[in-house]
Design a protein around this motif. Sequence first.
Motif, PDB file in Angstrom:
ATOM      1  N   GLN A  36       0.823  -1.239  -0.026  1.00 50.00           N
ATOM      2  CA  GLN A  36      -0.032   0.127  -0.039  1.00 50.00           C
ATOM      3  C   GLN A  36       0.893   1.105  -0.088  1.00 50.00           C
ATOM      4  O   GLN A  36       1.913   1.155   0.763  1.00 50.00           O
ATOM      5  N   VAL A  54       0.606   5.409   0.573  1.00 44.15           N
ATOM      6  CA  VAL A  54      -0.253   6.577   1.249  1.00 44.15           C
ATOM      7  C   VAL A  54       0.507   7.723   1.184  1.00 44.15           C
ATOM      8  O   VAL A  54       1.663   7.895   1.744  1.00 44.15           O
ATOM      9  N   CYS A  76       5.566   9.733   0.805  1.00 44.87           N
ATOM     10  CA  CYS A  76       4.632   8.472   0.233  1.00 44.87           C
ATOM     11  C   CYS A  76       5.193   7.263   1.169  1.00 44.87           C
ATOM     12  O   CYS A  76       6.502   6.915   1.076  1.00 44.87           O
ATOM     13  N   TYR A 101       0.835  11.721  -7.424  1.00 46.13           N
ATOM     14  CA  TYR A 101       0.482  10.153  -7.038  1.00 46.13           C
ATOM     15  C   TYR A 101       2.029   9.555  -6.878  1.00 46.13           C
ATOM     16  O   TYR A 101       3.027  10.014  -7.664  1.00 46.13           O
ATOM     17  N   TYR A 110       2.094  -0.633  -8.254  1.00 48.24           N
ATOM     18  CA  TYR A 110       1.105   0.097  -7.337  1.00 48.24           C
ATOM     19  C   TYR A 110       1.234   1.581  -7.501  1.00 48.24           C
ATOM     20  O   TYR A 110       2.089   1.935  -7.653  1.00 48.24           O
ATOM     21  N   TRP A 111      -0.082   1.990  -6.991  1.00 49.18           N
ATOM     22  CA  TRP A 111      -0.262   3.509  -7.041  1.00 49.18           C
ATOM     23  C   TRP A 111      -0.943   4.007  -5.830  1.00 49.18           C
ATOM     24  O   TRP A 111      -1.569   3.103  -5.091  1.00 49.18           O
ATOM     25  N   GLY A 112      -0.583   5.242  -5.317  1.00 49.75           N
ATOM     26  CA  GLY A 112      -1.088   5.815  -4.086  1.00 49.75           C
ATOM     27  C   GLY A 112      -2.445   6.340  -4.537  1.00 49.75           C
ATOM     28  O   GLY A 112      -2.914   6.382  -5.853  1.00 49.75           O
ATOM     29  N   GLN A 113      -3.292   7.040  -3.766  1.00 48.84           N
ATOM     30  CA  GLN A 113      -4.416   7.640  -3.992  1.00 48.84           C
ATOM     31  C   GLN A 113      -4.298   8.961  -4.334  1.00 48.84           C
ATOM     32  O   GLN A 113      -5.737   9.498  -4.892  1.00 48.84           O
ATOM     33  N   THR A 147      -2.448  13.230  -4.076  1.00 52.34           N
ATOM     34  CA  THR A 147      -2.551  14.091  -3.023  1.00 52.34           C
ATOM     35  C   THR A 147      -2.835  15.381  -3.894  1.00 52.34           C
ATOM     36  O   THR A 147      -1.766  15.719  -4.924  1.00 52.34           O
TER      37      THR A 147
END
Length: 117
Positions: free
Chosen positions: A3, A5, A22, A93, A106-109, A111
Motif C-alpha cells: 500500500q 499513502v 509516500c 501520485y 502500485y499507486w497511491g490515492q 494528493t
Amino acid sequence: QVQLVESGGGLVQAGGSLRLSCEVSGPLFSLSPMGWYRQAPGKQRELVAYIDTDGIRYSDSVKGRFTIFRDNRKNTMYLQMNSLKSEDTAVYYCNSDRREFGLDDYWGQGTQVTVSS
C-alpha cells in the motif's frame, strides 16, 4: 499487501515550497523503482521524478526545482518541491513498480497540490 499513502499536499503561493511523502507498506521497498507522477485537469498523467537503483531522473519541467529522495529505514519516499509555479497544480501520485519481482504496479490515492499565482 503493498500500500502507498501520500501526504503533504495543499495550497501554496507561487514561489513557495511543499514536501510530499509516500509511505509504503510491504516488502522490497529499498529495491523497488519508485516515482512521482501528476495529473492536471484535462491532461494525461505525467512522470515528474523517478528513482531506482540506477539513479534518478526528472521531467524537464521540474528539473532544478524538485528533488526526489527516499528513506529506506522509514519505507518512505519524498518529493521536495521548491519554486512552485501555477502550472505545477495537479494531483500528485506516488508509484512503486514491482513487476520485475513478480508483483504488481502500485499507486497511491493521490494528493492535491494547488499553487496560486
